[in-house]
Motif scaffolding. Structure first.
Motif, PDB file in Angstrom:
ATOM      1  N   PRO A  92      -6.733   5.334   1.460  1.00  0.00           N
ATOM      2  CA  PRO A  92      -7.542   4.609   0.564  1.00  0.00           C
ATOM      3  C   PRO A  92      -9.288   4.820   0.512  1.00  0.00           C
ATOM      4  CG  PRO A  92      -6.650   3.254   2.259  1.00  0.00           C
ATOM      5  CD  PRO A  92      -6.252   4.512   2.648  1.00  0.00           C
ATOM      6  N   PRO A  93      -9.737   4.450  -0.431  1.00  0.00           N
ATOM      7  CA  PRO A  93     -11.155   4.922  -0.494  1.00  0.00           C
ATOM      8  C   PRO A  93     -12.132   4.207   0.512  1.00  0.00           C
ATOM      9  CG  PRO A  93     -10.375   4.213  -2.567  1.00  0.00           C
ATOM     10  CD  PRO A  93      -9.273   3.844  -1.753  1.00  0.00           C
ATOM     11  N   MET A  94     -11.673   3.199   1.192  1.00  0.00           N
ATOM     12  CA  MET A  94     -12.380   2.518   2.169  1.00  0.00           C
ATOM     13  C   MET A  94     -11.109   1.995   3.303  1.00  0.00           C
ATOM     14  SD  MET A  94     -13.852   0.008   4.164  1.00  0.00           S
ATOM     15  CE  MET A  94     -13.345  -1.660   3.663  1.00  0.00           C
ATOM     16  N   GLN A  95     -11.520   2.424   4.648  1.00  0.00           N
ATOM     17  CA  GLN A  95     -10.723   2.054   5.620  1.00  0.00           C
ATOM     18  C   GLN A  95     -11.285   1.603   6.981  1.00  0.00           C
ATOM     19  OE1 GLN A  95      -6.920   2.638   6.134  1.00  0.00           O
ATOM     20  NE2 GLN A  95      -7.805   1.295   8.041  1.00  0.00           N
ATOM     21  N   PRO A 113      -5.612  -2.170  13.362  1.00  0.00           N
ATOM     22  CA  PRO A 113      -4.101  -1.804  13.300  1.00  0.00           C
ATOM     23  C   PRO A 113      -3.737  -1.042  12.141  1.00  0.00           C
ATOM     24  CG  PRO A 113      -4.224  -4.105  12.650  1.00  0.00           C
ATOM     25  CD  PRO A 113      -5.838  -3.761  13.067  1.00  0.00           C
ATOM     26  N   ALA A 114      -2.694   0.066  12.440  1.00  0.00           N
ATOM     27  CA  ALA A 114      -2.081   0.521  11.127  1.00  0.00           C
ATOM     28  C   ALA A 114      -1.724  -0.324  10.280  1.00  0.00           C
ATOM     29  CB  ALA A 114      -0.889   1.717  11.809  1.00  0.00           C
ATOM     30  N   ALA A 115      -1.757   0.073   9.121  1.00  0.00           N
ATOM     31  CA  ALA A 115      -1.031  -0.890   7.745  1.00  0.00           C
ATOM     32  C   ALA A 115       0.442  -1.083   8.130  1.00  0.00           C
ATOM     33  CB  ALA A 115      -1.354  -0.124   6.453  1.00  0.00           C
ATOM     34  N   ASP A 146      -3.861  11.064  12.124  1.00  0.00           N
ATOM     35  CA  ASP A 146      -4.438   9.984  11.527  1.00  0.00           C
ATOM     36  C   ASP A 146      -3.420   8.569  11.403  1.00  0.00           C
ATOM     37  OD1 ASP A 146      -7.098   8.773   9.963  1.00  0.00           O
ATOM     38  OD2 ASP A 146      -5.270   7.783   9.181  1.00  0.00           O
ATOM     39  N   PRO A 147      -3.569   7.655  12.398  1.00  0.00           N
ATOM     40  CA  PRO A 147      -2.738   6.666  12.640  1.00  0.00           C
ATOM     41  C   PRO A 147      -2.329   5.929  11.200  1.00  0.00           C
ATOM     42  CG  PRO A 147      -4.586   6.186  13.803  1.00  0.00           C
ATOM     43  CD  PRO A 147      -4.908   7.302  13.311  1.00  0.00           C
ATOM     44  N   HIS A 148      -3.311   5.610  10.545  1.00  0.00           N
ATOM     45  CA  HIS A 148      -3.342   4.936   9.187  1.00  0.00           C
ATOM     46  C   HIS A 148      -2.590   5.552   8.241  1.00  0.00           C
ATOM     47  CE1 HIS A 148      -6.191   2.229  11.083  1.00  0.00           C
ATOM     48  NE2 HIS A 148      -7.199   3.227  11.516  1.00  0.00           N
ATOM     49  N   TYR A 149      -3.022   7.128   8.164  1.00  0.00           N
ATOM     50  CA  TYR A 149      -2.205   7.876   6.930  1.00  0.00           C
ATOM     51  C   TYR A 149      -0.669   7.762   7.536  1.00  0.00           C
ATOM     52  CZ  TYR A 149      -1.067  11.716   4.190  1.00  0.00           C
ATOM     53  OH  TYR A 149      -0.304  12.311   3.105  1.00  0.00           O
ATOM     54  N   ASN A 155       6.260   5.278   5.927  1.00  0.00           N
ATOM     55  CA  ASN A 155       7.136   4.187   5.370  1.00  0.00           C
ATOM     56  C   ASN A 155       7.348   4.083   4.017  1.00  0.00           C
ATOM     57  OD1 ASN A 155       7.345   3.047   7.855  1.00  0.00           O
ATOM     58  ND2 ASN A 155       5.543   2.279   7.806  1.00  0.00           N
ATOM     59  N   ALA A 156       6.764   5.095   3.200  1.00  0.00           N
ATOM     60  CA  ALA A 156       6.988   5.240   1.801  1.00  0.00           C
ATOM     61  C   ALA A 156       8.101   5.825   1.319  1.00  0.00           C
ATOM     62  CB  ALA A 156       5.674   6.238   1.264  1.00  0.00           C
ATOM     63  N   PHE A 157       8.574   5.052  -0.028  1.00  0.00           N
ATOM     64  CA  PHE A 157       9.754   5.773  -0.559  1.00  0.00           C
ATOM     65  C   PHE A 157       9.319   6.412  -1.933  1.00  0.00           C
ATOM     66  CE2 PHE A 157      13.499   5.475  -3.310  1.00  0.00           C
ATOM     67  CZ  PHE A 157      14.370   5.562  -2.492  1.00  0.00           C
TER      68      PHE A 157
END
Ligand code: SF4
Ligand code: SF4
Length: 387
Positions: A92-95, A113-115, A146-149, A155-157
């Motif tokens: 995302p543009p801002m994390q 925390p990771a999303a 990168d834990p956020h990415y 988790n993406a479908f």
């Protein structure tokens, strides 16, 4: 993200099946996002139902130009990619990275925390699957991931769509990244509009995709439907708006580092950075620290940045890339040449966004062609781009 090889299951679903697909994904806790019309463009946002999809719309795209126009049918996916890419969700543009709190007990650093959000992406094009694979290499391979990415990506479908319309600035066929989705999806759709019927050929690419298909109202595809889906993609491949010879572009650019074309493009380039914002593979960021007025809370955030800004290459005493010439050259040679040295593939998937959304219509395929043709005129190369 499921690494199981694509299966050869081909089913057919109707509009009812498409509605069921979104419902099942939602019932499994996914946030369902996909293409929808907003502000005169097709963007990616939350989908409440198939009615949110851009039925009957297509786009006209050219250098610095994008218009929505009506189709003469009700196709849901009859357009090319718009200004958004899936990186707006995955990267995302801002994390926010961390924040601090100061209280009576002292000073605490609290990591972001990771999303927990799980995305279902509807309508992912082949070039975009390749762009995700490129960003995977950036964010997930190597010594640091990168834990956020990672959380969002794993988790993406992914529901891909094989393209039935090539945009005026598309050149995925030149980059071997489309228009047929070959891997990296859970399910892939090909929209079929013929004989007064609106159907989708649906292929499962992973175990998760096969399990979801089993929950949808569907039937086996006929050989004619499979052939019709192949014809859709073949027609799209034959109608690309742009072409670029890509097999030797790395060597071409690296031996033309001082070419006068860089001065010519710099006269037109506004260094606005639009091309990097819309590009699905650009990943550069900068870090910003902020604090509240009371001085009890601070936070560090990561924001999208661009190699077109002066700040991006600023070191003590000034910017390394102070001229528009050097910044455009850096961007284009990174995309098409040194990205290969860094990550093992091109950094360009031929989506055409940087051409469409450049306010002055600078065209990466045209810049390559101009350098190549000037070499040809000097007898240094024998081949040129296709017309
Ligand atoms: S090439 Fe176009 S979009 Fe990119 S920085 Fe220059 S003017 Fe902006
Ligand atoms: S450089 Fe341009 S055409 Fe290539 S992936 Fe980025 S936006 Fe798309």
């Amino acid at each position: 993200m499921d690494s199981a090889p694509p299966a050869v299951i081909s089913a057919v679903i109707t509009m009812e099946g498409l509605g069921a697909l979104l419902d099942v994904l939602r019932s499994r806790g996914y946030r369902v996002v996909g293409p929808t019309v907003r502000d005169g463009a097709i963007v990616y946002d939350d989908l409440a139902s198939p009615a949110s999809l851009p039925a009957g719309w297509t786009d006209e795209q050219d250098g610095g130009r994008y218009r929505l126009v009506r189709r003469n049918d009700d196709a849901l996916f009859g357009y090319a990619v718009g200004p958004h890419s899936w990186k707006k969700f995955l990267h995302p543009p801002m994390q926010r990275l961390w924040r601090t709190e100061q209280n009576a007990g002292g000073f605490h650093v609290i990591e972001e925390p990771a999303a927990a959000e799980r995305f279902a992406f509807i309508g992912v094009r082949s070039c975009e699957l390749h762009a995700m694979a490129i960003q995977d290499r950036v964010f997930l391979s190597g010594a640091y991931s990168d834990p956020h990415y990672r959380a969002r990506r794993e988790n993406a479908f992914i529901v891909a769509v094989n393209c039935g319309h090539a945009g005026g600035t598309c050149f995925c066929a030149s980059m071997n990244t489309g228009p047929q989705a070959a891997a990296g999806f859970d399910l892939a759709l090909t929209e079929l509009l013929a004989d007064g019927e609106h159907r989708f050929l649906l292929e499962a690419g992973t175990g998760a995709g096969r399990a979801l298909l089993a929950e949808l109202p569907h039937r086996a595809a006929t050989p004619d439907e499979i052939e019709a889906a192949g014809a859709v993609v073949a027609r799209t491949a034959a109608s690309m708006g742009r072409h670029m010879r890509s097999d030797d572009v790395r060597e071409l650019l690296l031996r033309n580092f001082e070419h006068p074309r860089w001065d010519e493009v710099a006269e037109r380039c506004l260094t606005c950075g639009n091309c990097t914002m819309v590009c699905p593979t650009c990943f550069c960021t900068s870090v910003v620290d902020s604090s509240d007025l009371a001085g009890t809370e601070t936070s560090r955030s990561r924001h999208w940045d661009s190699c077109f800004t002066m700040d991006f290459s600023y070191v003590h005493g000034g910017s390394v890339r102070a001229s528009a010439r050097s910044r455009y050259r850096q961007w284009m040679t990174h995309k098409l040449a040194t990205w290969t040295d860094q990550f093992g593939t091109s950094g360009c998937v031929g989506c055409g966004r940087c051409i469409t959304w450049c306010p002055v219509g600078i065209d990466i395929t045209e810049e390559v062609r101009a350098i190549r043709e000037s070499e040809s005129q000097h007898g240094e190369t024998q081949q040129s781009d296709p017309p």
